[in-house]
Write a protein that holds these residues in place. Sequence first.
Motif, PDB file in Angstrom:
ATOM      1  N   SER A  92     -40.115  21.220  -1.605  1.00 13.52           N
ATOM      2  CA  SER A  92     -39.096  22.337  -1.567  1.00 13.52           C
ATOM      3  C   SER A  92     -38.302  21.949  -0.235  1.00 13.52           C
ATOM      4  CB  SER A  92     -40.286  23.182  -1.566  1.00 13.52           C
ATOM      5  OG  SER A  92     -39.440  24.521  -0.938  1.00 13.52           O
ATOM      6  N   ILE A  93     -36.929  22.810  -0.220  1.00  8.43           N
ATOM      7  CA  ILE A  93     -36.593  22.954   1.567  1.00  8.43           C
ATOM      8  C   ILE A  93     -36.779  23.369   2.109  1.00  8.43           C
ATOM      9  CG2 ILE A  93     -34.352  22.311  -0.278  1.00  8.43           C
ATOM     10  CD1 ILE A  93     -33.371  24.763  -0.942  1.00  8.43           C
ATOM     11  N   VAL A  94     -37.525  25.250   1.944  1.00  5.72           N
ATOM     12  CA  VAL A  94     -38.516  26.468   2.698  1.00  5.72           C
ATOM     13  C   VAL A  94     -39.571  25.514   2.960  1.00  5.72           C
ATOM     14  CG1 VAL A  94     -37.124  27.682   1.341  1.00  5.72           C
ATOM     15  CG2 VAL A  94     -39.106  27.550   0.889  1.00  5.72           C
ATOM     16  N   GLY A  95     -40.380  24.255   2.948  1.00  3.64           N
ATOM     17  CA  GLY A  95     -41.611  23.573   3.135  1.00  3.64           C
ATOM     18  C   GLY A  95     -41.644  22.580   4.141  1.00  3.64           C
ATOM     19  N   GLU A  96     -41.823  21.778   4.302  1.00  5.70           N
ATOM     20  CA  GLU A  96     -42.610  20.656   5.413  1.00  5.70           C
ATOM     21  C   GLU A  96     -42.133  19.598   4.906  1.00  5.70           C
ATOM     22  OE1 GLU A  96     -46.046  20.336   7.834  1.00  5.70           O
ATOM     23  OE2 GLU A  96     -46.571  22.264   7.045  1.00  5.70           O
ATOM     24  N   LYS A  97     -41.274  19.327   3.591  1.00  8.34           N
ATOM     25  CA  LYS A  97     -40.158  18.213   3.386  1.00  8.34           C
ATOM     26  C   LYS A  97     -40.736  17.087   3.451  1.00  8.34           C
ATOM     27  CE  LYS A  97     -36.422  21.173   4.546  1.00  8.34           C
ATOM     28  NZ  LYS A  97     -34.925  21.292   5.292  1.00  8.34           N
ATOM     29  N   LYS A  98     -42.676  16.580   3.286  1.00  6.34           N
ATOM     30  CA  LYS A  98     -43.249  15.509   3.563  1.00  6.34           C
ATOM     31  C   LYS A  98     -43.093  15.066   2.087  1.00  6.34           C
ATOM     32  CE  LYS A  98     -46.695  17.986   6.203  1.00  6.34           C
ATOM     33  NZ  LYS A  98     -48.721  17.833   6.306  1.00  6.34           N
ATOM     34  N   GLY A  99     -42.529  15.076   1.584  1.00  7.81           N
ATOM     35  CA  GLY A  99     -42.433  13.689   0.399  1.00  7.81           C
ATOM     36  C   GLY A  99     -43.353  13.784  -0.450  1.00  7.81           C
ATOM     37  N   LEU A 100     -43.344  11.788  -0.441  1.00  7.27           N
ATOM     38  CA  LEU A 100     -44.589  11.819  -1.095  1.00  7.27           C
ATOM     39  C   LEU A 100     -45.080  11.041   0.119  1.00  7.27           C
ATOM     40  CD1 LEU A 100     -42.430   8.595  -2.390  1.00  7.27           C
ATOM     41  CD2 LEU A 100     -43.806  10.293  -3.642  1.00  7.27           C
ATOM     42  N   GLU A 101     -44.874  11.949   1.067  1.00  6.72           N
ATOM     43  CA  GLU A 101     -46.292  11.169   2.222  1.00  6.72           C
ATOM     44  C   GLU A 101     -46.713  12.695   2.466  1.00  6.72           C
ATOM     45  OE1 GLU A 101     -43.205  10.019   3.386  1.00  6.72           O
ATOM     46  OE2 GLU A 101     -44.178   7.945   2.019  1.00  6.72           O
ATOM     47  N   GLY A 102     -46.682  13.570   2.026  1.00  9.93           N
ATOM     48  CA  GLY A 102     -47.486  15.105   2.046  1.00  9.93           C
ATOM     49  C   GLY A 102     -48.849  14.730   0.892  1.00  9.93           C
ATOM     50  N   ASN A 103     -50.028  15.992   1.339  1.00 13.61           N
ATOM     51  CA  ASN A 103     -51.087  15.908   0.315  1.00 13.61           C
ATOM     52  C   ASN A 103     -50.755  15.832  -1.617  1.00 13.61           C
ATOM     53  OD1 ASN A 103     -52.739  15.939   2.672  1.00 13.61           O
ATOM     54  ND2 ASN A 103     -52.197  18.553   2.593  1.00 13.61           N
ATOM     55  N   TYR A 104     -49.965  16.708  -1.438  1.00 14.76           N
ATOM     56  CA  TYR A 104     -49.121  16.493  -3.720  1.00 14.76           C
ATOM     57  C   TYR A 104     -48.071  15.624  -3.722  1.00 14.76           C
ATOM     58  CZ  TYR A 104     -51.583  21.129  -2.611  1.00 14.76           C
ATOM     59  OH  TYR A 104     -52.293  21.963  -1.617  1.00 14.76           O
ATOM     60  N   GLY A 105     -47.434  14.799  -2.753  1.00 12.72           N
ATOM     61  CA  GLY A 105     -45.923  14.050  -3.681  1.00 12.72           C
ATOM     62  C   GLY A 105     -46.300  13.241  -3.869  1.00 12.72           C
ATOM     63  N   GLN A 106     -47.564  12.701  -3.883  1.00 15.28           N
ATOM     64  CA  GLN A 106     -47.575  11.590  -5.087  1.00 15.28           C
ATOM     65  C   GLN A 106     -49.242  12.058  -6.940  1.00 15.28           C
ATOM     66  OE1 GLN A 106     -48.899   8.119  -3.578  1.00 15.28           O
ATOM     67  NE2 GLN A 106     -47.809   8.487  -1.459  1.00 15.28           N
ATOM     68  N   LEU A 107     -48.688  13.405  -6.978  1.00 16.26           N
ATOM     69  CA  LEU A 107     -49.158  14.292  -8.004  1.00 16.26           C
ATOM     70  C   LEU A 107     -48.337  13.421  -9.248  1.00 16.26           C
ATOM     71  CD1 LEU A 107     -50.853  17.296  -6.924  1.00 16.26           C
ATOM     72  CD2 LEU A 107     -51.998  15.607  -6.704  1.00 16.26           C
TER      73      LEU A 107
END
Length: 370
Positions: A92-107
């Motif tokens: 999301s553009i309003v989130g931390e923008k971690k992408g694939l490295e985030g907790n949800y990015g690879q779900l």
Amino acid sequence: MIFKKGEFFNGPGGIALGAKMAKVVDKDGIEYRIEHQWSNEIDESACQTYIHNICPDRPESVINKDVRKLDIEKDLDEIDAFTFGFPCNDYSIVGEKKGLEGNYGQLYEYGVKVLRKFHPKWFIAENVSGLKSSNDGQAFIRILRDLKESGYNITPHLYKFEEYGIPQARHRIIIVGIRDDIKKEFKVPAPTHGEGKLPYKTSKEAINEPIISVDAPNHEYTKHLDKVVEFLKYIPPGENAWCENIPEHLRLNVKNTKMSQIYKRLNPQLPAYTVTGSGGGGTHMYHWKEHRALTNRERARLQTFPDDFVFFGGKEKVRQQIGMAVPPDGAKIILEAILKTFANVEYDSIESKWNIDDLLLKNQLELVGK
């Protein structure tokens, strides 16, 4: 023809309700439709909502479990179709923008596993528009490549839902895939609203026509502090907390940020701005005339949920479910386009925003150049 559908990250059932409504009849009188087979969701309240509105006769078909703990090989039945709006928090553009490295990015990978296990005839994957730029564009490319290599011809497109009669400027990337061996080409349905077409559906139309019954479910009003009510009196329709005519003593003491949606009123002559599922004070969407936040039922109207669609959970849980959902009327348009593709029924279409082969080739050349 009935397509039995599985779903991951089912939320309250925006896509599922669109699927229940979608029906197409071919030239021989054969009806094409979609039937719920199973779904999965980690949030208990969302599961209750989904069961109540989508499959009340089959509560066991909704699996309330972290998808990472699901045994895809053993827990799920065969399906013909699959939908998954994989979590958007890290894109999301309003989130931390971690992408694939985030907790949800690879779900999204769990959706890919379903495609490779069951080989459904078609799928829909949905996410926020910020997915395109996450990880310098590499997240989008990786997801597209994984979906394509699962054996599908894929059509990614940025859908602007206000252009399809949804009373909200909600822009989402939706990827439609049809299995390689079926040899059918999905085309993006043409927009129906906007310049030179039907007029946009406004937020006022959505909320006021017809008037919401006082005893409608999820229609509780927020009790605001007197200061908030006084503050809202100075904000015109379509404006936000930063408009110039707010007296100095009421202005927000916030440094280094001026988010446009803070205490933003709806413009009654336009579609609403994007309904969101989270955020603190000032992010609840505000009525264009009355000095208050919208009720959850009003937000649900902007998302095209009917008034008899009941959401379960506390007030903030309901807000979350509504804000994270795909608008059912928007889902129906895309799903009916898929059914028309299979039924060989013509419909107005446009070119997709991205050509998958061009995207992948361009990315490959850029990597070689580095």
